[in-house]
Write a protein that holds these residues in place. Structure first.
Motif, short mmCIF file in Angstrom:
data_model
loop_
_atom_site.label_atom_id
_atom_site.label_comp_id
_atom_site.label_asym_id
_atom_site.label_seq_id
_atom_site.Cartn_x
_atom_site.Cartn_y
_atom_site.Cartn_z
N GLY A 8 0.84 -1.16 0.05
CA GLY A 8 -0.03 -0.02 0.14
C GLY A 8 0.86 1.27 -0.05
O GLY A 8 2.14 1.27 0.30
N GLU A 9 0.26 2.22 -0.04
CA GLU A 9 0.98 3.62 -0.41
C GLU A 9 0.27 4.71 0.52
O GLU A 9 0.77 5.67 0.69
N ARG A 10 -0.89 4.51 1.17
CA ARG A 10 -1.59 5.46 2.12
C ARG A 10 -1.40 5.45 3.40
O ARG A 10 -2.18 4.82 4.09
N TYR A 11 -0.17 5.90 3.79
CA TYR A 11 0.27 5.78 5.27
C TYR A 11 -0.35 6.64 6.19
O TYR A 11 -0.27 6.58 7.66
N ALA A 12 -0.77 7.95 5.77
CA ALA A 12 -1.28 8.91 6.40
C ALA A 12 -0.58 9.30 7.73
O ALA A 12 -1.19 9.33 8.67
N VAL A 213 7.10 3.31 8.33
CA VAL A 213 7.10 2.09 9.24
C VAL A 213 6.34 2.25 10.51
O VAL A 213 5.63 1.29 10.82
N THR A 214 6.63 3.26 11.12
CA THR A 214 5.81 3.60 12.40
C THR A 214 4.36 3.55 12.24
O THR A 214 3.44 3.00 12.84
N ALA A 215 3.97 4.33 11.22
CA ALA A 215 2.48 4.67 10.75
C ALA A 215 1.84 3.18 10.60
O ALA A 215 0.72 2.95 10.99
N SER A 216 2.46 2.54 9.61
CA SER A 216 1.87 1.07 9.28
C SER A 216 1.84 -0.03 10.33
O SER A 216 1.43 -1.26 10.25
N CYS A 217 2.50 0.33 11.53
CA CYS A 217 2.56 -0.96 12.77
C CYS A 217 1.55 -0.20 13.53
O CYS A 217 1.70 0.77 14.18
N PRO A 218 0.64 -1.18 14.04
CA PRO A 218 -0.39 -0.61 15.00
C PRO A 218 0.04 -0.76 16.54
O PRO A 218 -0.71 -0.57 17.15
N VAL A 219 1.46 -1.14 16.82
CA VAL A 219 1.74 -1.16 18.19
C VAL A 219 3.03 -0.20 18.34
O VAL A 219 3.70 -0.11 17.33
N PRO A 220 3.48 -0.12 19.60
CA PRO A 220 4.57 1.02 19.41
C PRO A 220 5.77 0.19 19.00
O PRO A 220 6.02 -1.02 18.92
N ILE A 221 6.61 1.04 18.40
CA ILE A 221 8.02 0.73 17.97
C ILE A 221 8.99 1.19 18.85
O ILE A 221 9.11 2.62 18.99
#
Ligand code: 5RP
Length: 302
Positions: A8-12, A213-221
């Motif tokens: 995907g490309e829509r990371y908002a 990377v952070t936007a598409s990961c639903p938990v803390p990084i």
């Protein structure tokens, strides 16, 4: 081989994920014990952590800076938010009266003498993590590695055990020697780790696209430190990571291999918890280092 969908490309990246009722991304629907352990690691005031990683001995023995953990690391404990270590070091060298949360390395197997490091197994029972009052456990996941499926399965078994006990699992994106380290790889690895149940992810910083990377990961990084860099570069990397959505750092060599580890951990904490700029943090590092050198000189002169 099945054809992969296009990524995907829509990371908002400008629209933070909502976390109703709890301050940590993706943690608001966890049980009380899990949340409480997460809150011991991630400071509720900033939502971030300075975790000090000293687990390197689990595959490479007495690493530079960790030859004598009693001398080099124990004095740093008051300055970290959490320690990432093995149960062997915890039981032998970390004072039990220490109030800092401990996150325990729970995978192991091949040593640095082997070419292929992805051949890991779960190396600690969840019962022991609970017995040791651990605030969490950490495990390598080798996405794309030779033993990818096993390492994913190791993590999912650990997540199941962690859910039974209320102990969060930190999945670590382990990069093989030949793997490309770019945002596309880390988006894939972090997302797989989160989808398969880890409560937070440790991964490397990349200059281009880390916010996706952070936007598409639903938990803390939390950002891994990696090889020792000059202090200003390491502080800049930590600054960029938290400004681009990381919930702190799990840093080892860039702290304990610094010429002034105490000054460095304070400077990292200023970046993580107070949004100090790299230059401000570096100035703090230099002044704390100078203070420490003066104090040593005074003791020697007495
Ligand atoms: C490797 C690990 C570590 O063994 C360790 O925590 C790395 O820390 P650093 O790179 O900051 O020295 O998790 O993936």
């Amino acid at each position: 081989m099945p054809e992969a969908d296009r990524e995907g490309e829509r990371y908002a990246v400008d629209q933070p994920q909502q976390t109703p009722g709890f301050y940590l991304k993706g943690s608001h629907q966890l049980d009380w014990g899990m949340k409480n352990r997460m809150a011991r690691v991630f400071d509720p005031r900033s939502g971030r952590t300075v975790m000090l990683a000293i687990d390197h001995g689990y595959f490479q023995g007495p690493t530079t800076g960790l030859e004598r953990i009693d001398l080099s690391i124990v004095p740093l404990l008051p300055s970290c938010d959490a320690l990432f270590c093995t149960r062997g070091i915890l039981r032998t060298l970390i004072p039990a009266q220490c109030q800092k949360p401990m996150v325990l390395r729970a995978s192991g197997g091949p040593s640095i003498l082997r070419d292929e490091l992805s051949d890991e197994q779960i190396a600690m029972d969840m019962d022991d993590a609970v017995r040791l009052n651990a605030a969490g456990v950490g495990i390598q996941v080798f996405i794309g590695g030779e033993h990818e499926t096993r390492s994913v399965h190791n993590m999912t078994r650990l997540v199941d055990a962690g859910l039974r006990a209320g102990v969060p699992v930190m999945g670590i994106t382990a990069v093989g020697k030949t793997m490309v380290r770019d945002a596309k790889y880390f988006r894939l690895a972090c997302r797989i780790i989160a989808e398969l149940g880890a409560q937070y992810v440790k991964t490397y910083y990349v200059d281009d696209g880390f916010e996706t990377v952070t936007a598409s990961c639903p938990v803390p990084i939390v950002m891994a430190g990696g090889k020792k860099l000059p202090e200003l570069e390491a502080l800049t990397m930590a600054y960029n990571a938290v400004q681009q959505g990381a919930s702190g750092v799990d840093m080892g060599r860039n702290i304990f291999q610094s010429e002034a580890p105490q000054a460095m951990i304070e400077a990292v904490a200023a970046v993580v918890h107070k949004n100090a700029t790299p230059r401000q943090a570096f100035e703090l590092f230099r002044s704390l280092k100078a203070d420490a050198a003066r104090a040593t000189a005074n003791v020697a002169a007495e």
